[in-house]
Each structure stands twice: as structure tokens, then as C-alpha cells.
Write a protein that holds these residues in place. Structure first.
Motif, PDB file in Angstrom:
ATOM      1  N   ASP A 140       0.840  -1.002   0.104  1.00 11.91           N
ATOM      2  CA  ASP A 140      -0.141  -0.122  -0.089  1.00 11.91           C
ATOM      3  C   ASP A 140       0.841   1.244   0.140  1.00 11.91           C
ATOM      4  O   ASP A 140       1.886   1.159   0.673  1.00 11.91           O
ATOM      5  N   MET A 141       0.397   2.333  -0.399  1.00  9.53           N
ATOM      6  CA  MET A 141       0.912   3.712  -0.722  1.00  9.53           C
ATOM      7  C   MET A 141       0.669   4.306   0.802  1.00  9.53           C
ATOM      8  O   MET A 141      -0.399   3.914   1.423  1.00  9.53           O
ATOM      9  N   PHE A 142       1.367   5.187   1.057  1.00  9.27           N
ATOM     10  CA  PHE A 142       1.352   5.899   2.277  1.00  9.27           C
ATOM     11  C   PHE A 142       1.910   7.238   2.259  1.00  9.27           C
ATOM     12  O   PHE A 142       2.588   7.566   1.524  1.00  9.27           O
ATOM     13  N   GLU A 143       1.539   7.921   3.329  1.00  2.44           N
ATOM     14  CA  GLU A 143       1.742   9.478   3.358  1.00  2.44           C
ATOM     15  C   GLU A 143       2.876   9.617   4.538  1.00  2.44           C
ATOM     16  O   GLU A 143       3.124   8.920   5.555  1.00  2.44           O
ATOM     17  N   ARG A 144       3.936  10.460   4.096  1.00  2.00           N
ATOM     18  CA  ARG A 144       4.882  10.761   4.968  1.00  2.00           C
ATOM     19  C   ARG A 144       5.311  12.180   4.957  1.00  2.00           C
ATOM     20  O   ARG A 144       5.279  12.808   3.963  1.00  2.00           O
ATOM     21  N   PRO A 145       6.210  12.755   5.921  1.00  2.00           N
ATOM     22  CA  PRO A 145       6.732  14.101   6.001  1.00  2.00           C
ATOM     23  C   PRO A 145       7.768  14.113   4.756  1.00  2.00           C
ATOM     24  O   PRO A 145       8.398  13.277   4.514  1.00  2.00           O
ATOM     25  N   GLY A 146       7.932  15.343   4.297  1.00  2.00           N
ATOM     26  CA  GLY A 146       8.725  15.427   3.192  1.00  2.00           C
ATOM     27  C   GLY A 146      10.239  15.468   3.756  1.00  2.00           C
ATOM     28  O   GLY A 146      10.452  15.471   5.013  1.00  2.00           O
ATOM     29  N   LYS A 147      11.285  15.244   2.667  1.00  2.00           N
ATOM     30  CA  LYS A 147      12.517  15.084   2.900  1.00  2.00           C
ATOM     31  C   LYS A 147      13.382  15.993   2.018  1.00  2.00           C
ATOM     32  O   LYS A 147      12.825  16.508   1.408  1.00  2.00           O
ATOM     33  N   LEU A 148      14.706  16.092   2.489  1.00  2.35           N
ATOM     34  CA  LEU A 148      15.368  16.887   1.570  1.00  2.35           C
ATOM     35  C   LEU A 148      15.606  16.438   0.039  1.00  2.35           C
ATOM     36  O   LEU A 148      15.740  17.487  -0.996  1.00  2.35           O
ATOM     37  N   THR A 149      15.262  15.277  -0.197  1.00  2.00           N
ATOM     38  CA  THR A 149      15.346  14.823  -1.504  1.00  2.00           C
ATOM     39  C   THR A 149      14.352  14.784  -2.359  1.00  2.00           C
ATOM     40  O   THR A 149      13.992  14.402  -3.463  1.00  2.00           O
ATOM     41  N   ASP A 150      13.144  15.497  -1.784  1.00  2.00           N
ATOM     42  CA  ASP A 150      11.833  15.494  -2.375  1.00  2.00           C
ATOM     43  C   ASP A 150      11.782  16.858  -3.232  1.00  2.00           C
ATOM     44  O   ASP A 150      12.443  17.919  -2.915  1.00  2.00           O
ATOM     45  N   PRO A 151      10.894  17.026  -4.274  1.00  2.00           N
ATOM     46  CA  PRO A 151      10.859  18.232  -4.850  1.00  2.00           C
ATOM     47  C   PRO A 151       9.996  19.164  -4.216  1.00  2.00           C
ATOM     48  O   PRO A 151       8.974  18.855  -3.480  1.00  2.00           O
ATOM     49  N   ILE A 152      10.083  20.651  -4.599  1.00  2.00           N
ATOM     50  CA  ILE A 152       8.910  21.281  -3.938  1.00  2.00           C
ATOM     51  C   ILE A 152       7.434  20.885  -4.346  1.00  2.00           C
ATOM     52  O   ILE A 152       7.394  20.477  -5.825  1.00  2.00           O
ATOM     53  N   PRO A 153       6.716  20.779  -3.743  1.00  2.00           N
ATOM     54  CA  PRO A 153       5.371  20.195  -3.884  1.00  2.00           C
ATOM     55  C   PRO A 153       4.601  20.902  -5.110  1.00  2.00           C
ATOM     56  O   PRO A 153       4.613  22.301  -5.106  1.00  2.00           O
ATOM     57  N   ARG A 154       3.780  20.136  -5.757  1.00  2.00           N
ATOM     58  CA  ARG A 154       2.928  20.919  -6.694  1.00  2.00           C
ATOM     59  C   ARG A 154       1.580  21.305  -6.118  1.00  2.00           C
ATOM     60  O   ARG A 154       1.325  20.885  -5.339  1.00  2.00           O
ATOM     61  N   PRO A 155       1.050  22.417  -6.591  1.00  2.00           N
ATOM     62  CA  PRO A 155      -0.185  22.996  -6.156  1.00  2.00           C
ATOM     63  C   PRO A 155      -1.435  21.890  -6.622  1.00  2.00           C
ATOM     64  O   PRO A 155      -2.354  22.060  -5.909  1.00  2.00           O
ATOM     65  N   TYR A 156      -1.108  21.279  -7.808  1.00  2.00           N
ATOM     66  CA  TYR A 156      -2.299  20.460  -8.227  1.00  2.00           C
ATOM     67  C   TYR A 156      -1.556  19.327  -8.615  1.00  2.00           C
ATOM     68  O   TYR A 156      -0.391  19.042  -8.938  1.00  2.00           O
ATOM     69  N   ALA A 157      -2.749  18.180  -8.862  1.00  2.00           N
ATOM     70  CA  ALA A 157      -2.206  16.770  -8.879  1.00  2.00           C
ATOM     71  C   ALA A 157      -1.854  16.611 -10.365  1.00  2.00           C
ATOM     72  O   ALA A 157      -0.947  15.769 -10.593  1.00  2.00           O
ATOM     73  N   ASN A 158      -2.558  17.414 -11.230  1.00  2.00           N
ATOM     74  CA  ASN A 158      -2.240  17.278 -12.476  1.00  2.00           C
ATOM     75  C   ASN A 158      -2.537  18.349 -13.413  1.00  2.00           C
ATOM     76  O   ASN A 158      -3.225  19.276 -12.929  1.00  2.00           O
ATOM     77  N   GLU A 159      -2.271  18.467 -14.748  1.00  2.00           N
ATOM     78  CA  GLU A 159      -2.800  19.531 -15.623  1.00  2.00           C
ATOM     79  C   GLU A 159      -4.105  19.789 -15.619  1.00  2.00           C
ATOM     80  O   GLU A 159      -4.555  20.987 -15.755  1.00  2.00           O
ATOM     81  N   GLU A 160      -4.958  18.648 -15.588  1.00  2.00           N
ATOM     82  CA  GLU A 160      -6.375  19.105 -15.801  1.00  2.00           C
ATOM     83  C   GLU A 160      -6.974  19.574 -14.780  1.00  2.00           C
ATOM     84  O   GLU A 160      -7.962  20.434 -14.696  1.00  2.00           O
ATOM     85  N   ALA A 161      -6.387  19.278 -13.340  1.00  2.00           N
ATOM     86  CA  ALA A 161      -6.938  19.923 -12.064  1.00  2.00           C
ATOM     87  C   ALA A 161      -6.551  21.426 -12.278  1.00  2.00           C
ATOM     88  O   ALA A 161      -7.081  22.165 -11.828  1.00  2.00           O
ATOM     89  N   ALA A 162      -5.062  21.471 -12.793  1.00  2.00           N
ATOM     90  CA  ALA A 162      -4.621  23.018 -12.558  1.00  2.00           C
ATOM     91  C   ALA A 162      -5.835  23.953 -13.795  1.00  2.00           C
ATOM     92  O   ALA A 162      -5.928  24.944 -13.395  1.00  2.00           O
ATOM     93  N   ARG A 163      -5.991  23.468 -14.772  1.00  2.00           N
ATOM     94  CA  ARG A 163      -6.860  23.970 -15.860  1.00  2.00           C
ATOM     95  C   ARG A 163      -8.094  24.384 -15.149  1.00  2.00           C
ATOM     96  O   ARG A 163      -8.651  25.534 -15.444  1.00  2.00           O
ATOM     97  N   ALA A 164      -8.845  23.329 -14.673  1.00  2.00           N
ATOM     98  CA  ALA A 164     -10.175  23.524 -14.113  1.00  2.00           C
ATOM     99  C   ALA A 164     -10.044  24.573 -12.912  1.00  2.00           C
ATOM    100  O   ALA A 164     -11.088  25.299 -12.724  1.00  2.00           O
ATOM    101  N   ALA A 165      -9.073  24.810 -12.247  1.00  2.00           N
ATOM    102  CA  ALA A 165      -9.063  25.715 -10.909  1.00  2.00           C
ATOM    103  C   ALA A 165      -8.466  27.071 -11.700  1.00  2.00           C
ATOM    104  O   ALA A 165      -8.750  28.120 -10.735  1.00  2.00           O
ATOM    105  N   ASN A 166      -8.217  27.339 -12.872  1.00  2.00           N
ATOM    106  CA  ASN A 166      -7.840  28.415 -13.226  1.00  2.00           C
ATOM    107  C   ASN A 166      -8.587  28.886 -14.704  1.00  2.00           C
ATOM    108  O   ASN A 166      -7.943  29.419 -15.546  1.00  2.00           O
ATOM    109  N   GLY A 167      -9.819  28.335 -14.656  1.00  2.00           N
ATOM    110  CA  GLY A 167     -10.548  28.804 -15.803  1.00  2.00           C
ATOM    111  C   GLY A 167     -10.102  28.398 -17.146  1.00  2.00           C
ATOM    112  O   GLY A 167     -10.194  29.312 -18.256  1.00  2.00           O
ATOM    113  N   GLY A 168      -9.339  27.436 -17.237  1.00  2.00           N
ATOM    114  CA  GLY A 168      -8.975  26.882 -18.556  1.00  2.00           C
ATOM    115  C   GLY A 168      -7.480  27.098 -18.841  1.00  2.00           C
ATOM    116  O   GLY A 168      -6.815  26.425 -19.618  1.00  2.00           O
TER     117      GLY A 168
END
Length: 313
Positions: A140-168
Motif C-alpha cells: 500500500d501507498m502511504f503518506e510521510r513528511p517531506g525530506k531533502l530529496t523531495d521536490p517542491i510540492p505541486r499545487p495541483y495533482a495534474n494538468e487537468e486539475a490546474a486548468r479546472a481551477a484557473n478557468g482553462g
């Protein structure tokens, strides 16, 4: 072919003009005046073309966007380096303002260590976010706190979610934004500070905002930089221009994190090659002078001229 023919025509015309002037009284003075006028015309044309290229004004200016002014960012100078205090403040602006819509997929938490923050400070900031990891022993996948090796987190899960939240409209990733836009840091700074009301006769449809520096003038991103929108921990005045300057400096560092080191290597390379050039010139003058100044002399044998004359006879 056309350029070659034009050059030959110009060359022939110059020769004809020089011959014509040479047959008249005071030809030397007239020739010098002609050549001076030609040189002045060439230089003036070059300067004019350069100015028009840098400050072009044309009917399609709104479609291309206004040309940004040249701003005195220290890292733009030949020997200039990044202001790391500004990078720290700029990341704060990004995290509190820009990160709500924009991602930075190519920047990792570890990249901030010893640039704007200490390792402990970066670890604490990374731990504030939850990352999906796994699978665990159960698959199973799990949630953990961020580490130094992680990228800066994205505000949206994918491109479709980003477009939906910003009027296309899709907010661009800011990892390389200063290198991906013509004008670089000057353009980004001008864009952030250039919002204004549209001039008379210009209509902007609903959901867009007028910014003369954006191609077309209508941009989906609303103005987010205002006086006091961020409180800097070091007490720096939080004016809109200062906030924009700091976040642009951070974005420039994100696109070119090796800039300071590259300039250091460049200085070392110039010093090395300058030294090698001096040594090479010294060796050429002091070790090869015997060969370069050598004179070959032919000493004819006795009666050589008589022998040559007998052969001819």
C-alpha cells in the motif's frame, strides 16, 4: 548570389568614384571626404538598426507586448553575483504567493541548503508537507513528511486539475521561467509590476486582466503582488517593487543555480589563459629567434659563372 553581386557593384562604383576624384584638383581631399561620409553613413545605419531592434515601435506592439526596461539586477553584471538574502526573501514570496498556482518541478528542497537556508531550516520546511510514498510491506501507498530529496510540492495533482481551477488556463512551471521568456528577469519583473487599467478603446473580456507587457495585453493571471502582501523576517521594506525584485531573483537562481560558480570558473580560466599567452609569446621571441632570424647565404664555387657560360654555349 544577390549579396555578392551587390558587393561587386558597390566595389566597382567606389573604384570609379576614386578614379574620377583622382583626376580632379584636390583629389586627395575629395577622396577623404567621400570615404568619411561613407563610413559615417555605415556607422549611423548600424546604430539606428541596433536602436530600433532594442526599442522597436510598430503597429503590432500590443500583440507582441511592450519591451521591458533594463533593471539593475546584480547578477546581470559581468562579475556580479546573486544576492542570497534576496533569494531567501524570494522563496518566501514564492511559497506564500506563487505556490498557490505555480509549480517548480525541477527544484528540490536540498537545492536550498547553503544557498538561502541552513540544512535544519530546510528539513523543517520540507517536513511541513506530506508526500505519497511506497509501497510498504503490504503493497500500500502511504503518506510521510517531506525530506531533502523531495521536490517542491505541486499545487495541483495534474494538468487537468490546474486548468479546472484557473478557468482553462494552465499556470506555467516556474523552474526555468526566466530563461524561457524573452527578456528574462526584466520581463518577469515588468510583468509582475505592470498591471494597469486598459487604455480607451481596448476591451478585455471577463476573466482576463490587462498587462501591456504580456503578448496580446490580456493575461489570465490576476495581480498578486501588492504592498504588504508578505512580511519579511529580516525587516526589508515589503513594497510591491521589492517583493517583485526578490521573487524574480529567486526564479533567476532556480533557472541558473550554477551562475556564481560559472563566473568564478570564468575568471580562473581568463587568468590561466592570460598567463599561458604571455609564456607562449616569451618562448616564441626567446627560443625561436635563432630560426626566425637565420639567413641562408649561397656561396658560389670558383669559376661558377664561367662554367654556366660554357654550358649555355
Amino acid at each position: 548570389m544577390f549579396s555578392r553581386n551587390a558587393f561587386n557593384t558597390f566595389k566597382q562604383a567606389s573604384q570609379n568614384a576614386s578614379k574620377r576624384f583622382s583626376t580632379q584638383a584636390g583629389s586627395a581631399k575629395s577622396y577623404n571626404v567621400l570615404m568619411g561620409a561613407a563610413a559615417a553613413t555605415a556607422v549611423g545605419s548600424g546604430v539606428s538598426l541596433y536602436y530600433l531592434n532594442k526599442n522597436s515601435a510598430h503597429a503590432n506592439m500590443e500583440a507582441d507586448g511592450l519591451h521591458p526596461a533594463d533593471h539593475p539586477f546584480p547578477q546581470k553584471k559581468l562579475m556580479g553575483t546573486f544576492d542570497h538574502a534576496s533569494i531567501r526573501r524570494g522563496f518566501q514570496v514564492f511559497k506564500e504567493v506563487c505556490a498557490a498556482c505555480h509549480s517548480m518541478d525541477l527544484v528540490y528542497w536540498r537545492n536550498l541548503v547553503d544557498v538561502a537556508y541552513t540544512e535544519e531550516e530546510v528539513r523543517e520546511m520540507a517536513a511541513e508537507y506530506q508526500y505519497t510514498d511506497g509501497p510498504d510491506d503490504s503493497g500500500d501507498m502511504f503518506e510521510r513528511p517531506g525530506k531533502l530529496t523531495d521536490p517542491i510540492p505541486r499545487p495541483y495533482a495534474n494538468e487537468e486539475a490546474a486548468r479546472a481551477a484557473n478557468g482553462g488556463a494552465l499556470p506555467p512551471d516556474l523552474s526555468l521561467i526566466t530563461k524561457a521568456r524573452h527578456g528574462g528577469v526584466d520581463y518577469i519583473y515588468a510583468l509582475l509590476t505592470g498591471y494597469c487599467d486598459p487604455p480607451a478603446g481596448v476591451e478585455v473580456r471577463e476573466g482576463l486582466n490587462y498587462n501591456p507587457y504580456f503578448p496580446g495585453g490580456a493575461i489570465a493571471m490576476a495581480q498578486n503582488i501588492f504592498d504588504g502582501v508578505v512580511e519579511f523576517e529580516d525587516g526589508t521594506p515589503n513594497t510591491a517593487s521589492q517583493i517583485s525584485k526578490d521573487v524574480v531573483t529567486f526564479l533567476n537562481w532556480a533557472a541558473e543555480p550554477e551562475l556564481d560558480e560559472r563566473k568564478k570558473i570564468g575568471v580562473k580560466a581568463l587568468m590561466l589563459f592570460s598567463t599561458l599567452t604571455v609564456i607562449a609569446l616569451w618562448i616564441k621571441r626567446n627560443r625561436w629567434h635563432t630560426l626566425k632570424s637565420r639567413k641562408v647565404v649561397f656561396n658560389s664555387p670558383k669559376n661558377w659563372q664561367q662554367q654556366q657560360q660554357q654550358k649555355k654555349n
